[in-house]
Design an enzyme around this catalytic site. Sequence first.
Site, PDB file in Angstrom:
ATOM      1  N   HIS A   1      46.201  35.541  42.619  1.00  0.00           N
ATOM      2  CA  HIS A   1      45.328  36.714  42.565  1.00  0.00           C
ATOM      3  C   HIS A   1      46.192  37.975  42.616  1.00  0.00           C
ATOM      4  CE1 HIS A   1      42.401  39.748  43.603  1.00  0.00           C
ATOM      5  NE2 HIS A   1      41.512  38.933  43.076  1.00  0.00           N
TER       6      HIS A   1
ATOM      7  N   SER B   1      35.090  43.980  38.832  1.00  0.00           N
ATOM      8  CA  SER B   1      33.846  44.744  38.885  1.00  0.00           C
ATOM      9  C   SER B   1      32.735  44.140  38.025  1.00  0.00           C
ATOM     10  CB  SER B   1      34.090  46.213  38.515  1.00  0.00           C
ATOM     11  OG  SER B   1      35.009  46.806  39.420  1.00  0.00           O
TER      12      SER B   1
ATOM     13  N   GLU C   1      45.957  40.586  44.202  1.00  0.00           N
ATOM     14  CA  GLU C   1      46.235  41.077  45.568  1.00  0.00           C
ATOM     15  C   GLU C   1      47.368  40.282  46.211  1.00  0.00           C
ATOM     16  OE1 GLU C   1      42.130  40.873  46.751  1.00  0.00           O
ATOM     17  OE2 GLU C   1      41.736  42.463  45.294  1.00  0.00           O
TER      18      GLU C   1
ATOM     19  N   GLY D   1      37.709  45.912  42.059  1.00  0.00           N
ATOM     20  CA  GLY D   1      37.240  46.704  43.195  1.00  0.00           C
ATOM     21  C   GLY D   1      37.134  48.194  42.911  1.00  0.00           C
TER      22      GLY D   1
ATOM     23  N   GLY E   1      34.244  39.470  42.970  1.00  0.00           N
ATOM     24  CA  GLY E   1      34.616  39.926  44.306  1.00  0.00           C
ATOM     25  C   GLY E   1      33.403  40.513  45.022  1.00  0.00           C
TER      26      GLY E   1
ATOM     27  N   GLU F   1      41.933  39.028  35.051  1.00  0.00           N
ATOM     28  CA  GLU F   1      41.461  40.090  35.931  1.00  0.00           C
ATOM     29  C   GLU F   1      42.335  41.321  35.732  1.00  0.00           C
ATOM     30  OE1 GLU F   1      39.086  38.433  39.446  1.00  0.00           O
ATOM     31  OE2 GLU F   1      41.168  38.409  40.073  1.00  0.00           O
TER      32      GLU F   1
ATOM     33  N   ASN G   1      34.758  35.227  44.935  1.00  0.00           N
ATOM     34  CA  ASN G   1      35.977  35.351  45.739  1.00  0.00           C
ATOM     35  C   ASN G   1      35.634  36.315  46.871  1.00  0.00           C
ATOM     36  OD1 ASN G   1      38.447  35.823  46.871  1.00  0.00           O
ATOM     37  ND2 ASN G   1      39.348  36.848  45.086  1.00  0.00           N
ATOM     38  N   TRP G   2      35.393  35.738  48.030  1.00  0.00           N
ATOM     39  CA  TRP G   2      34.946  36.576  49.159  1.00  0.00           C
ATOM     40  C   TRP G   2      36.071  37.467  49.683  1.00  0.00           C
ATOM     41  CZ3 TRP G   2      31.730  32.828  52.826  1.00  0.00           C
ATOM     42  CH2 TRP G   2      30.594  32.400  52.128  1.00  0.00           C
ATOM     43  N   LYS G   3      37.300  37.158  49.312  1.00  0.00           N
ATOM     44  CA  LYS G   3      38.464  37.887  49.848  1.00  0.00           C
ATOM     45  C   LYS G   3      38.409  37.848  51.387  1.00  0.00           C
ATOM     46  CE  LYS G   3      38.693  40.432  45.577  1.00  0.00           C
ATOM     47  NZ  LYS G   3      39.088  41.616  44.832  1.00  0.00           N
TER      48      LYS G   3
HETATM   49  P1  13P Z   1      35.619  42.847  42.293  1.00  0.00           P
HETATM   50  O1  13P Z   1      34.528  42.025  41.650  1.00  0.00           O
HETATM   51  O2  13P Z   1      35.292  43.320  43.665  1.00  0.00           O
HETATM   52  O3  13P Z   1      36.126  43.922  41.376  1.00  0.00           O
HETATM   53  O4  13P Z   1      36.855  41.823  42.501  1.00  0.00           O
HETATM   54  C1  13P Z   1      37.259  41.039  41.439  1.00  0.00           C
HETATM   55  C2  13P Z   1      38.246  40.073  41.940  1.00  0.00           C
HETATM   56  O5  13P Z   1      39.352  40.435  42.320  1.00  0.00           O
HETATM   57  C3  13P Z   1      37.843  38.670  42.018  1.00  0.00           C
HETATM   58  O6  13P Z   1      38.929  37.851  42.298  1.00  0.00           O
END
Ligand code: 13P
Length: 250
Positions: A95, A212, A97, A173, A233, A167, A9-11
């Site tokens: 997600h 993470s 976020e 993150g 992420g 998640e 997930n590149w966000k």
């Molecule tokens: P991280 O791997 O950066 O913690 O993010 C996880 C995530 O939100 C994947 O959708």
Amino acid sequence: MRKPLIAGNWKMNGSRSDNKALLAGIKAGIAKAKVAEVAVCAPYIYIPQVAEQLAGTPIAWGGQNLSTEAKGAFTGEISAAMLLDFKCKYVIVGHSERRTLYGEDDALVAKKFAVAEQAGLIPILCIGETLEEREKGITEQVVARQIKAAIDEVGIATLGKGVIAYEPVWAIGTGKTASPQQAQDVHAFIRGQLAAHDKAVAEKVRIQYGGSMNAGNAKELLAMQDIDGGLIGGASLKAEDFLAICTAAG
Ligand code: 13P
């Protein structure tokens, strides 16, 4: 046997030149990932680039969100049909976020799941508790509520056509990963919730872990019985790290 799915997930990260190098790096090493299915979920504007660079490879791609509407006056939105137009296979829905920063609630997320699945995309339904909820001891209540909202909307059979990503919000993150046992406990609970509706669906549906996950901890997490891949992420933005996770699945 569930085939693990490792999805990046590149966000809101990337640029045309960074993506070009990242995708070339992933393509160059993907043959070493013998077991996992691999996908990348890019920002909308880069999906054509991803589609072009990954066409003909075993790597799938997808979006990070979609509209519940089919078309029309919805400025700034992207429909399921548009994602399919660029051959997306997956789309992330709910997600954390989106839930916390953009006010998406369980009902809207469930609707997005329904719209995506009906259109022919495979939705990746994200669920998970916040730190406060974990400390209050209500993790199971929270994930049960999030799953129930989706089952109430689409039914267990349709839910089973998607992927679930557990998640824990406190692990996203932050560099704080759930321990393999902590994650396994929640994954088993989620599968149990599904099994209460339909045992066959519960056995079949893939439940990814996200939060993470990195090259150093992926193997241990993926070794757990009910962890069927990862939603990655930060570590999906470096080809070497992402590939290490893909190959950690076997
Ligand atoms: P991280 O791997 O950066 O913690 O993010 C996880 C995530 O939100 C994947 O959708």
